[in-house]
Design a protein around this motif. Structure first.
Motif, PDB file in Angstrom:
ATOM      1  N   ARG A 160      -5.373   2.423  -2.603  1.00  0.00           N
ATOM      2  CA  ARG A 160      -4.493   3.584  -2.499  1.00  0.00           C
ATOM      3  C   ARG A 160      -4.106   4.096  -3.885  1.00  0.00           C
ATOM      4  O   ARG A 160      -4.015   5.311  -4.107  1.00  0.00           O
ATOM      5  N   PRO A 170       0.807  -1.229   0.000  1.00  0.00           N
ATOM      6  CA  PRO A 170       0.000   0.000   0.000  1.00  0.00           C
ATOM      7  C   PRO A 170       0.839   1.277   0.000  1.00  0.00           C
ATOM      8  O   PRO A 170       0.526   2.239  -0.710  1.00  0.00           O
ATOM      9  N   GLU A 171       1.918   1.294   0.771  1.00  0.00           N
ATOM     10  CA  GLU A 171       2.789   2.474   0.802  1.00  0.00           C
ATOM     11  C   GLU A 171       3.465   2.682  -0.547  1.00  0.00           C
ATOM     12  O   GLU A 171       3.556   3.814  -1.042  1.00  0.00           O
ATOM     13  N   THR A 188      -5.978  -3.150  -0.218  1.00  0.00           N
ATOM     14  CA  THR A 188      -5.674  -1.799   0.245  1.00  0.00           C
ATOM     15  C   THR A 188      -4.729  -1.093  -0.721  1.00  0.00           C
ATOM     16  O   THR A 188      -4.874   0.105  -0.999  1.00  0.00           O
ATOM     17  N   ALA A 189      -3.760  -1.845  -1.236  1.00  0.00           N
ATOM     18  CA  ALA A 189      -2.807  -1.256  -2.188  1.00  0.00           C
ATOM     19  C   ALA A 189      -3.514  -0.748  -3.440  1.00  0.00           C
ATOM     20  O   ALA A 189      -3.246   0.367  -3.908  1.00  0.00           O
ATOM     21  N   SER A 191      -3.953  -6.666   2.338  1.00  0.00           N
ATOM     22  CA  SER A 191      -2.912  -5.712   1.939  1.00  0.00           C
ATOM     23  C   SER A 191      -2.977  -5.406   0.451  1.00  0.00           C
ATOM     24  O   SER A 191      -2.810  -4.247   0.030  1.00  0.00           O
TER      25      SER A 191
END
Length: 293
Positions: A167, A120-121, A163-164, A160
């Motif tokens: 984002r 995600p980041e 969510t990625a 995850s």
């Protein structure tokens, strides 16, 4: 006879009146709508997938950073399958953008050692650059833990990845996404275990859950390797399912998982990461899938 003639005359008069008013088929200017629509070409729908994106951002782990491809224990992004500049590899970005635009229109945001929880980041960083295409190669490190009980749970892996994508969509809603499958780690073990150099290097702790005690063919070792293999298959199922829910996402269809890396395509320093030749094969697989109609 006179009555029948009178009836036919009345019908003809009424029909002519209705036609002149356009009441029989909803027509305008005397032309039926069915005739008009048959003569007009249907508009061509705009395709959601562009086979020639003009910018590329790569997210993922050591395979996208080309770790151990040029020198021992070092990243070598210039030979990355996704964004590398080395013409011998002919990366995806080189094929799509040309050598004059690679530096300005491609970004390698992957990190060696990254697991899915970090995606995600990385995706948020990719979204900030507004790329037309984002490549994702992630998941091998989630399975390559010291022991199978430390592997990332499938539910966490899915959360995850979802969510990625969220984002990315928040910052770059029209970016296309190419997702590779996780490589077949058991086949890699089968390939490297016959090489004495590979076995010695693996003893340093590379992907212990799969590669530890490479010559042990006992039932406990086989159960351990099968557990890792099953988890990789489950990860790939998640990647396929989540990607299928996004109209601008393409999964590689298991191409990387199915590719048979041999000694020429594996790093001579760790017999695990792709060599320059292996990176070139990954670039070819990606280009084929991304440019398919």
């Amino acid at each position: 006879m006179r009555g029948r003639r009178r009836f036919r005359t009345t019908v003809a008069v009424v029909t002519a009146a209705l036609l002149s008013a356009g009441a029989l088929s909803g027509c305008t200017a005397g032309e039926p709508s069915a005739v008009r629509s048959a003569t007009r070409p249907a508009p061509s729908p705009t395709p959601l997938w562009d086979v020639s994106p003009s910018s590329v951002a790569a997210v993922g782990d050591s395979m996208t950073r080309a770790f151990d491809a040029c020198a021992v224990l070092s990243d070598c992004p210039e030979v990355s399958w996704a964004t590398g500049t080395d013409t011998a590899v002919n990366s995806l970005a080189l094929r799509l953008l040309g050598p004059e635009k690679v530096a300005a229109r491609s970004w390698n945001l992957a990190r060696t050692g990254a697991r899915m929880a970090e995606l995600p980041e990385q995706m948020a960083g990719a979204a900030a650059r507004r790329p037309e295409l984002v490549t994702v190669m992630m998941g091998a490190n989630d399975a390559c833990r010291p022991t199978p009980d430390l592997m990332t749970p499938v539910e966490d892996f899915r959360a995850s990845f979802e969510t990625a994508l969220f984002r990315l969509r928040k910052g770059a809603p029209k970016a296309q996404v190419y997702v590779t499958s996780v490589p077949d780690l058991k086949r890699l073990w089968s390939t490297g275990r016959v090489d004495p150099v590979g076995r010695q290097v693996w003893k340093l702790g590379i992907c212990g859950a799969m590669l530890a005690d490479a010559e042990d063919l006992g039932p406990a070792a086989e159960r351990r390797r099968t557990a890792v293999q099953d988890r990789v298959v489950a990860y790939n199922r998640v990647l396929k399912e989540v990607c299928a829910g996004d109209v601008r996402c393409r999964y590689d269809g298991g191409a990387v998982f199915g590719f048979r890396f041999d000694g020429e395509q594996l790093s001579p320093w760790d017999w695990f990461h792709p060599s320059k030749d292996g990176q070139a094969r990954l670039a070819e697989l990606a280009y084929r899938r991304i440019t398919a109609a």
